[in-house]
Design a protein around this motif. Sequence first.
Motif: not given
Length: 130
Positions: A31-35, A37, A70, A72, A74, A77, A88-89
């Motif tokens: 889940n490192a890229d799960t917003p 998280y 974090t 991010i 974008e 998005h 971010g996570s």
Amino acid sequence: MSDFTQSMALSASGMKAQAMRLRHSSENIANADTPGYHRKIAAFEKVVSEGASTGEVTLGPVRLDRSELTQIYEPGHPMADENGYHDGSNVDLVVEIADAREAQRSYEANLRMFDQARQMSASLLELLRR
């Protein structure tokens, strides 16, 4: 409880706790890229039976790491705010991989101890049967 049985129980509790720790690290990595998280954290706890510590361990309740997420940038998005940022996570992949490696090695050490106690117990039973 015999010493061999007790050492096998201690090793088994360690293996179970390390397996759960490895599971949490794997979930965090996945889940490192799960917003939004938040990283999962769990600490070891002593097992207490009849008011005394047995020496066994278990993994305590899972908590969420409350450190800042974090931000991010974008703008396209769907979760981005009016400035183009979204959460971010708080997963640090280097930390998670190191934790996973440590859990794996600790699991393997407990497995070797369990196997040694099992082999010694079997050898002792063999000697007693003669």
